[in-house]
Design an enzyme around this catalytic site. Structure first.
Site, PDB file in Angstrom:
ATOM      1  N   SER A 127       0.806  -1.215   0.000  1.00  0.00           N
ATOM      2  CA  SER A 127       0.000   0.000   0.000  1.00  0.00           C
ATOM      3  C   SER A 127       0.841   1.269   0.000  1.00  0.00           C
ATOM      4  O   SER A 127       0.477   2.263  -0.631  1.00  0.00           O
ATOM      5  CB  SER A 127      -0.944   0.003   1.207  1.00  0.00           C
ATOM      6  N   HIS A 178       0.848   4.505   4.671  1.00  0.00           N
ATOM      7  CA  HIS A 178       0.043   5.121   3.625  1.00  0.00           C
ATOM      8  C   HIS A 178       0.426   6.587   3.431  1.00  0.00           C
ATOM      9  O   HIS A 178       0.626   7.057   2.302  1.00  0.00           O
ATOM     10  CB  HIS A 178      -1.437   5.019   3.982  1.00  0.00           C
TER      11      HIS A 178
END
Length: 254
Positions: A127, A178
């Site tokens: 991610s 993230h």
């Protein structure tokens, strides 16, 4: 730009790096999910662990990029790569594409290690690298408008906002990974986007005959197909967005 009309064979031919990355991460996930001993070993020695990094196992700042924790996790990240990575591979070229992908992913893992207070904290997933791609796209939206048309710019803004909001709403998410992956991709914008040309589907159309054996029978048939699918392009984009959001929501329960 984000609408995939290529055949499977065409996708492999024109976006080899994206294809390899997806194949590797799916292959490793299948190994860790269904091969008990070897898979468990790969997962254990690949996951990001603050405590084990403290013990000198610095490869764990890289290997989590290739691991995923469940079917929703691998599906979400693979889907995102299929939709958003090909345009960057064409625009940046292979070397710069790899640079932004792995720089963002590794930066996300390093900064997760730095800012996460718990020594028992563990994490896996690509991610951070994928958020790096979103960050680079967002740099285009604000500072390199020549590289992205208004419709796709709006889509990137929507996806970025939804993804960042979901980062804080879902459980078991590496929030630092993230955010820092996103920042890493954005930060590379001034360097990587110099002398870059906009994504051009014409390159794909001109070279499509390389991967289609029967193109010689009807040279105009691709134009016919393109117009046949034209009315469905907008629903495909909207559908892709909905699926992306649903996969993200589903992954929080798997």
């Amino acid at each position: 730009m984000f609408i995939r009309t290529e055949s499977f064979k065409g996708f492999l031919h024109f976006y080899p790096l994206v294809s390899i990355i997806i194949a590797v991460q799916i292959g490793i996930w299948l190994l860790t999910a269904f091969v008990p001993v070897i898979g468990d070993w790969v997962y254990y020695y690949g996951l990001g662990s603050n405590y084990l990094i403290d013990q000198g196992e610095y490869w764990r700042l890289i290997t989590p990029i290739f691991l995923h924790s469940g079917v929703g996790h691998i599906a979400f990240n693979s889907f995102a790569l299929v939709i958003f990575a090909p345009a960057l591979e064409q625009m940046l070229g292979k070397l710069r594409f790899l640079l932004v992908y792995f720089f963002a992913g590794i930066a996300a893992n390093i900064l997760t290690y730095v800012v996460e207070p718990s020594p028992t904290y563990v994490h896996v997933g690509a991610s951070g690298a994928i958020f790096g791609l979103f960050g680079l796209y967002l740099f285009m939206v604000f500072f390199e408008k020549r590289l992205i048309d208004p419709q796709n710019a709006k889509l990137i803004l929507i996806i970025s906002v939804i993804s960042l909001v979901m980062t804080f709403l879902r459980d078991n998410i590496n929030i630092a990974g993230h955010i820092f992956g996103f920042i890493g991709g954005f930060a590379l914008g001034p360097v990587l986007l110099k002398n870059v040309e906009p994504f051009s589907p014409r390159k794909y159309i001109r070279r499509r005959k390389v991967v289609d054996d029967d193109i010689g029978f009807d040279p105009n048939r691709w134009n016919k197909k393109r117009y046949r699918y034209k009315p469905y392009l907008k629903p495909i984009v909207v559908g892709a967005l909905i699926i992306l959001v649903l996969l993200g929501l589903i992954s929080s329960f798997l």
